[in-house]
Write a protein that holds these residues in place. Structure first.
Motif, PDB file in Angstrom:
ATOM      1  N   PRO A 124       0.814  -1.221   0.000  1.00 17.97           N
ATOM      2  CA  PRO A 124       0.000   0.000   0.000  1.00 17.97           C
ATOM      3  C   PRO A 124       0.853   1.279   0.000  1.00 17.97           C
ATOM      4  N   ARG A 125       1.919   1.291   0.783  1.00 15.18           N
ATOM      5  CA  ARG A 125       2.794   2.469   0.814  1.00 15.18           C
ATOM      6  C   ARG A 125       3.482   2.663  -0.538  1.00 15.18           C
ATOM      7  N   ASN A 126       3.984   1.584  -1.121  1.00 16.05           N
ATOM      8  CA  ASN A 126       4.666   1.689  -2.408  1.00 16.05           C
ATOM      9  C   ASN A 126       3.709   2.094  -3.526  1.00 16.05           C
ATOM     10  N   TRP A 127       2.467   1.620  -3.453  1.00 16.71           N
ATOM     11  CA  TRP A 127       1.457   2.021  -4.437  1.00 16.71           C
ATOM     12  C   TRP A 127       1.188   3.523  -4.326  1.00 16.71           C
ATOM     13  N   LEU A 128       1.044   4.016  -3.107  1.00 16.43           N
ATOM     14  CA  LEU A 128       0.824   5.456  -2.911  1.00 16.43           C
ATOM     15  C   LEU A 128       2.036   6.272  -3.364  1.00 16.43           C
ATOM     16  N   LEU A 129       3.242   5.771  -3.107  1.00 16.64           N
ATOM     17  CA  LEU A 129       4.442   6.469  -3.581  1.00 16.64           C
ATOM     18  C   LEU A 129       4.503   6.511  -5.104  1.00 16.64           C
ATOM     19  N   THR A 130       4.098   5.433  -5.737  1.00 14.41           N
ATOM     20  CA  THR A 130       4.092   5.409  -7.207  1.00 14.41           C
ATOM     21  C   THR A 130       3.061   6.380  -7.752  1.00 14.41           C
ATOM     22  N   LEU A 131       1.880   6.422  -7.144  1.00 20.65           N
ATOM     23  CA  LEU A 131       0.869   7.389  -7.575  1.00 20.65           C
ATOM     24  C   LEU A 131       1.360   8.824  -7.347  1.00 20.65           C
ATOM     25  N   ALA A 132       2.050   9.047  -6.247  1.00 17.56           N
ATOM     26  CA  ALA A 132       2.612  10.380  -5.994  1.00 17.56           C
ATOM     27  C   ALA A 132       3.662  10.728  -7.040  1.00 17.56           C
ATOM     28  N   ALA A 133       4.477   9.747  -7.443  1.00 18.23           N
ATOM     29  CA  ALA A 133       5.485  10.003  -8.487  1.00 18.23           C
ATOM     30  C   ALA A 133       4.815  10.360  -9.808  1.00 18.23           C
ATOM     31  N   VAL A 134       3.726   9.693 -10.139  1.00 15.02           N
ATOM     32  CA  VAL A 134       2.986  10.023 -11.370  1.00 15.02           C
ATOM     33  C   VAL A 134       2.453  11.451 -11.277  1.00 15.02           C
ATOM     34  N   ALA A 135       1.901  11.826 -10.122  1.00 18.92           N
ATOM     35  CA  ALA A 135       1.368  13.174  -9.950  1.00 18.92           C
ATOM     36  C   ALA A 135       2.476  14.231 -10.034  1.00 18.92           C
ATOM     37  N   VAL A 136       3.602  13.962  -9.397  1.00 22.46           N
ATOM     38  CA  VAL A 136       4.712  14.928  -9.415  1.00 22.46           C
ATOM     39  C   VAL A 136       5.277  15.081 -10.822  1.00 22.46           C
ATOM     40  N   LEU A 137       5.458  13.970 -11.530  1.00 23.65           N
ATOM     41  CA  LEU A 137       5.977  14.051 -12.899  1.00 23.65           C
ATOM     42  C   LEU A 137       5.000  14.762 -13.825  1.00 23.65           C
ATOM     43  N   THR A 138       3.722  14.510 -13.659  1.00 26.54           N
ATOM     44  CA  THR A 138       2.724  15.203 -14.473  1.00 26.54           C
ATOM     45  C   THR A 138       2.755  16.703 -14.195  1.00 26.54           C
ATOM     46  N   ALA A 139       2.839  17.076 -12.924  1.00 22.50           N
ATOM     47  CA  ALA A 139       2.914  18.497 -12.576  1.00 22.50           C
ATOM     48  C   ALA A 139       4.199  19.131 -13.108  1.00 22.50           C
ATOM     49  N   ALA A 140       5.309  18.408 -13.042  1.00 28.30           N
ATOM     50  CA  ALA A 140       6.575  18.949 -13.534  1.00 28.30           C
ATOM     51  C   ALA A 140       6.544  19.149 -15.045  1.00 28.30           C
ATOM     52  N   VAL A 141       6.031  18.168 -15.766  1.00 27.82           N
ATOM     53  CA  VAL A 141       5.950  18.312 -17.227  1.00 27.82           C
ATOM     54  C   VAL A 141       4.967  19.417 -17.596  1.00 27.82           C
ATOM     55  N   GLY A 142       3.832  19.467 -16.915  1.00 29.40           N
ATOM     56  CA  GLY A 142       2.859  20.533 -17.178  1.00 29.40           C
ATOM     57  C   GLY A 142       3.427  21.908 -16.866  1.00 29.40           C
ATOM     58  N   GLY A 143       4.129  22.024 -15.751  1.00 32.17           N
ATOM     59  CA  GLY A 143       4.756  23.303 -15.403  1.00 32.17           C
ATOM     60  C   GLY A 143       5.834  23.694 -16.393  1.00 32.17           C
ATOM     61  N   GLY A 144       6.624  22.725 -16.834  1.00 29.64           N
ATOM     62  CA  GLY A 144       7.654  23.011 -17.835  1.00 29.64           C
ATOM     63  C   GLY A 144       7.052  23.473 -19.150  1.00 29.64           C
ATOM     64  N   ARG A 145       5.978  22.834 -19.576  1.00 33.30           N
ATOM     65  CA  ARG A 145       5.305  23.260 -20.814  1.00 33.30           C
ATOM     66  C   ARG A 145       4.736  24.664 -20.668  1.00 33.30           C
ATOM     67  N   TRP A 146       4.138  24.938 -19.514  1.00 32.70           N
ATOM     68  CA  TRP A 146       3.569  26.262 -19.290  1.00 32.70           C
ATOM     69  C   TRP A 146       4.663  27.329 -19.323  1.00 32.70           C
ATOM     70  N   LEU A 147       5.795  27.079 -18.653  1.00 31.46           N
ATOM     71  CA  LEU A 147       6.905  28.029 -18.665  1.00 31.46           C
ATOM     72  C   LEU A 147       7.458  28.223 -20.075  1.00 31.46           C
ATOM     73  N   TRP A 148       7.545  27.146 -20.839  1.00 31.38           N
ATOM     74  CA  TRP A 148       8.068  27.248 -22.210  1.00 31.38           C
ATOM     75  C   TRP A 148       7.146  28.105 -23.081  1.00 31.38           C
ATOM     76  N   ARG A 149       5.843  27.891 -22.958  1.00 31.95           N
ATOM     77  CA  ARG A 149       4.897  28.708 -23.740  1.00 31.95           C
ATOM     78  C   ARG A 149       4.929  30.164 -23.290  1.00 31.95           C
TER      79      ARG A 149
END
Length: 142
Positions: free
Chosen positions: A101-126
């Motif tokens: 359960p902890r590792n599943w939550l950590l993996t979901l958190a990693a997906v959320a963080v990576l999505t936010a990072a890519v989205g933020g990078g795209r926003w800054l680039w535009r």
């Protein structure tokens, strides 16, 4: 053509073997109940939730990336579900030695963080591209 016929014959034979084992094994009722539950679960819960989330995301500018993150999170949850729903601790502690359960939550958190990072990078680039002077943008297109 011959390979298709052979493959089809093998498939039909295996389906027949499976059907005969199902009927002779006395598990027909259990399988029918499981299939009915799967249909109810999919059509009554999963499909409406997915459609509702899709409608909520329809107006957002980064909807494709968010949909990808949600699909990834759903697949991770689907894969981890048997371990997450297991009844109690296993009799053999080496069979499931990790805190799933902890590792599943950590993996979901990693997906959320990576999505936010890519989205933020795209926003800054535009944003950076919009703030460039017009002459600089013309020169970059050449």
């Amino acid at each position: 053509m011959r390979a298709r016929l052979v493959t089809g014959a093998v498939g039909l034979t295996l389906m027949g073997v499976g059907a005969s084992l199902l009927v002779s094994g006395g598990q027909l009722r259990d399988v029918a109940l499981w299939l009915a539950g799967a249909i109810v679960l999919h059509d009554g819960i999963i499909a409406p939730v997915v459609l509702g989330i899709g409608l909520l995301l329809a107006g957002l500018p980064a909807r494709g990336m968010l949909r990808g993150a949600l699909i990834t999170a759903g697949c991770l949850t689907f894969v981890a579900l048997p371990v997450l729903l297991r009844p109690g601790a296993p009799t053999n502690p080496s069979a499931l030695p990790l805190d799933y359960p902890r590792n599943w939550l950590l993996t979901l958190a990693a997906v959320a963080v990576l999505t936010a990072a890519v989205g933020g990078g795209r926003w800054l680039w535009r944003r950076r591209a919009r703030l460039r002077p017009r002459w600089h943008r013309r020169r970059l297109r050449r």
